[in-house]
Design a protein around this motif. Structure first.
Motif, PDB file in Angstrom:
ATOM      1  N   ILE A  28      45.823 -18.583 -25.727  1.00 34.06           N
ATOM      2  CA  ILE A  28      46.590 -16.917 -25.631  1.00 34.06           C
ATOM      3  C   ILE A  28      45.894 -16.254 -24.197  1.00 34.06           C
ATOM      4  N   GLY A  29      44.617 -16.341 -24.285  1.00 38.27           N
ATOM      5  CA  GLY A  29      44.062 -15.753 -22.937  1.00 38.27           C
ATOM      6  C   GLY A  29      44.723 -16.333 -21.708  1.00 38.27           C
ATOM      7  N   ARG A  30      44.762 -17.764 -21.708  1.00 38.38           N
ATOM      8  CA  ARG A  30      45.293 -18.484 -20.268  1.00 38.38           C
ATOM      9  C   ARG A  30      46.533 -17.922 -20.078  1.00 38.38           C
ATOM     10  N   ALA A  31      47.460 -17.879 -21.208  1.00 29.21           N
ATOM     11  CA  ALA A  31      48.679 -17.581 -20.936  1.00 29.21           C
ATOM     12  C   ALA A  31      48.762 -15.839 -20.275  1.00 29.21           C
ATOM     13  N   ALA A  32      47.839 -15.027 -20.704  1.00 27.71           N
ATOM     14  CA  ALA A  32      47.761 -13.649 -20.317  1.00 27.71           C
ATOM     15  C   ALA A  32      46.808 -13.550 -18.894  1.00 27.71           C
ATOM     16  N   GLY A  33      46.519 -14.653 -18.371  1.00 34.27           N
ATOM     17  CA  GLY A  33      45.515 -14.570 -17.348  1.00 34.27           C
ATOM     18  C   GLY A  33      44.010 -14.344 -17.386  1.00 34.27           C
ATOM     19  N   ALA A  34      43.731 -14.384 -18.547  1.00 36.04           N
ATOM     20  CA  ALA A  34      42.268 -14.144 -18.870  1.00 36.04           C
ATOM     21  C   ALA A  34      41.653 -14.909 -20.013  1.00 36.04           C
ATOM     22  N   PRO A  35      41.414 -16.346 -19.532  1.00 45.21           N
ATOM     23  CA  PRO A  35      41.015 -17.287 -20.521  1.00 45.21           C
ATOM     24  C   PRO A  35      39.501 -16.757 -21.187  1.00 45.21           C
ATOM     25  N   LEU A  36      39.269 -17.294 -22.344  1.00 44.15           N
ATOM     26  CA  LEU A  36      38.168 -17.081 -23.074  1.00 44.15           C
ATOM     27  C   LEU A  36      36.779 -17.522 -22.343  1.00 44.15           C
ATOM     28  N   ARG A  37      35.831 -16.656 -21.795  1.00 45.79           N
ATOM     29  CA  ARG A  37      34.882 -17.163 -21.324  1.00 45.79           C
ATOM     30  C   ARG A  37      33.843 -18.000 -22.320  1.00 45.79           C
ATOM     31  N   GLY A  38      33.629 -19.342 -21.961  1.00 51.85           N
ATOM     32  CA  GLY A  38      32.539 -20.169 -22.784  1.00 51.85           C
ATOM     33  C   GLY A  38      33.338 -20.999 -23.677  1.00 51.85           C
TER      34      GLY A  38
ATOM     35  N   MET B 134      11.439 -26.167 -26.384  1.00 44.12           N
ATOM     36  CA  MET B 134      10.422 -25.947 -25.435  1.00 44.12           C
ATOM     37  C   MET B 134      10.925 -25.608 -24.056  1.00 44.12           C
ATOM     38  N   LEU B 135      12.013 -26.317 -23.655  1.00 45.75           N
ATOM     39  CA  LEU B 135      12.534 -26.108 -22.213  1.00 45.75           C
ATOM     40  C   LEU B 135      13.659 -24.950 -22.215  1.00 45.75           C
ATOM     41  N   LYS B 136      13.940 -24.344 -23.511  1.00 45.28           N
ATOM     42  CA  LYS B 136      15.050 -23.376 -23.622  1.00 45.28           C
ATOM     43  C   LYS B 136      16.256 -23.935 -22.949  1.00 45.28           C
ATOM     44  N   LEU B 137      16.528 -25.080 -23.543  1.00 49.21           N
ATOM     45  CA  LEU B 137      17.792 -25.704 -22.984  1.00 49.21           C
ATOM     46  C   LEU B 137      19.015 -24.863 -23.693  1.00 49.21           C
ATOM     47  N   ALA B 138      20.170 -24.392 -23.034  1.00 52.81           N
ATOM     48  CA  ALA B 138      21.211 -23.670 -23.411  1.00 52.81           C
ATOM     49  C   ALA B 138      22.586 -24.270 -22.884  1.00 52.81           C
ATOM     50  N   THR B 139      23.648 -24.243 -23.503  1.00 54.59           N
ATOM     51  CA  THR B 139      24.759 -24.215 -23.057  1.00 54.59           C
ATOM     52  C   THR B 139      25.151 -23.844 -21.586  1.00 54.59           C
ATOM     53  N   ASN B 140      26.011 -24.217 -20.878  1.00 56.48           N
ATOM     54  CA  ASN B 140      26.173 -23.951 -19.358  1.00 56.48           C
ATOM     55  C   ASN B 140      26.700 -22.697 -19.392  1.00 56.48           C
ATOM     56  N   ILE B 141      27.778 -22.435 -19.931  1.00 55.27           N
ATOM     57  CA  ILE B 141      28.316 -21.093 -19.693  1.00 55.27           C
ATOM     58  C   ILE B 141      28.095 -19.781 -20.351  1.00 55.27           C
ATOM     59  N   VAL B 142      27.868 -19.838 -21.827  1.00 47.70           N
ATOM     60  CA  VAL B 142      27.538 -18.683 -22.278  1.00 47.70           C
ATOM     61  C   VAL B 142      25.987 -18.900 -22.809  1.00 47.70           C
ATOM     62  N   SER B 143      25.126 -19.848 -22.556  1.00 47.29           N
ATOM     63  CA  SER B 143      23.734 -19.782 -22.599  1.00 47.29           C
ATOM     64  C   SER B 143      23.437 -19.822 -24.146  1.00 47.29           C
ATOM     65  N   MET B 144      24.312 -20.516 -25.139  1.00 48.81           N
ATOM     66  CA  MET B 144      23.666 -20.498 -26.584  1.00 48.81           C
ATOM     67  C   MET B 144      22.672 -21.559 -26.530  1.00 48.81           C
ATOM     68  N   PRO B 145      21.500 -21.367 -27.123  1.00 50.13           N
ATOM     69  CA  PRO B 145      20.622 -22.363 -27.451  1.00 50.13           C
ATOM     70  C   PRO B 145      20.778 -23.786 -28.154  1.00 50.13           C
TER      71      PRO B 145
END
Length: 170
Positions: free
Chosen positions: A36-46, A118-129
């Protein structure tokens, strides 16, 4: 004792399946919001991060239930050519091997989660641990291993009966 273990295992399997179900609902809602966000021009971040982490919960959340219901793929080409007792022992060995594999997955991913933490690895876009999801995967893999090991014990105690193997599991 065995009945109590089965009750505990069934409760854990149900809890794991519930987590997988909630993960599926969440990912479905994320996809809907993203479309729906893509159709409205604003896709969901992350959205991609949510898909990837959600798939961990979906797949491993349902794994124990799949085993409990006998849903794993089995190729029984030679089953009709072997005696019931031999097929029975093959079922026990398969359940023990599956339990060992899932216990190994749980250990390996848990060990990896310590490094991620230990390295605080997270996802690329929204930085979820990532380690939260690795812990969840480890717990659900342990539940699957426990269910498989319990199935092996139940099969060993039941003895070969000549019945359809799916009936033994129920």
């Amino acid at each position: 004792m065995l009945a109590m273990l089965r009750k505990v295992a069934d409760g854990l399997v149900s809890l794991s399946a519930l987590a997988g179900t909630l993960g599926l609902i969440f990912v479905t809602l994320v996809v809907l919001a993203d479309v729906i966000g893509r159709a409205a021009g604003a896709p969901l971040r992350g959205a991609q991060d949510f898909y990837q982490m959600g798939m961990v919960i979906i797949v491993f959340g349902g794994m124990a239930l799949c085993d409990r219901l006998g849903g794993h793929i089995a190729v029984d080409i030679f089953e009709n050519h072997f005696p019931d007792a031999f097929n029975h022992w093959l079922d026990i060995i398969a359940a023990l091997l599956g339990a060992a594999i899932f216990a190994g997955i749980a250990y390996t991913v848990y060990d990896s989660s310590k490094l991620s933490q230990m390295l605080k690895l997270a996802t690329n876009i929204v930085s979820m641990p990532k380690w939260y999801f690795q812990w969840a995967l480890s717990v659900m893999a342990l539940i699957t291993a426990f269910g498989m090991a319990l199935r092996a014990v139940e099969l060993a105690l039941s003895g070969p009966s000549g019945r359809d193997r799916r009936e033994i599991r129920e």
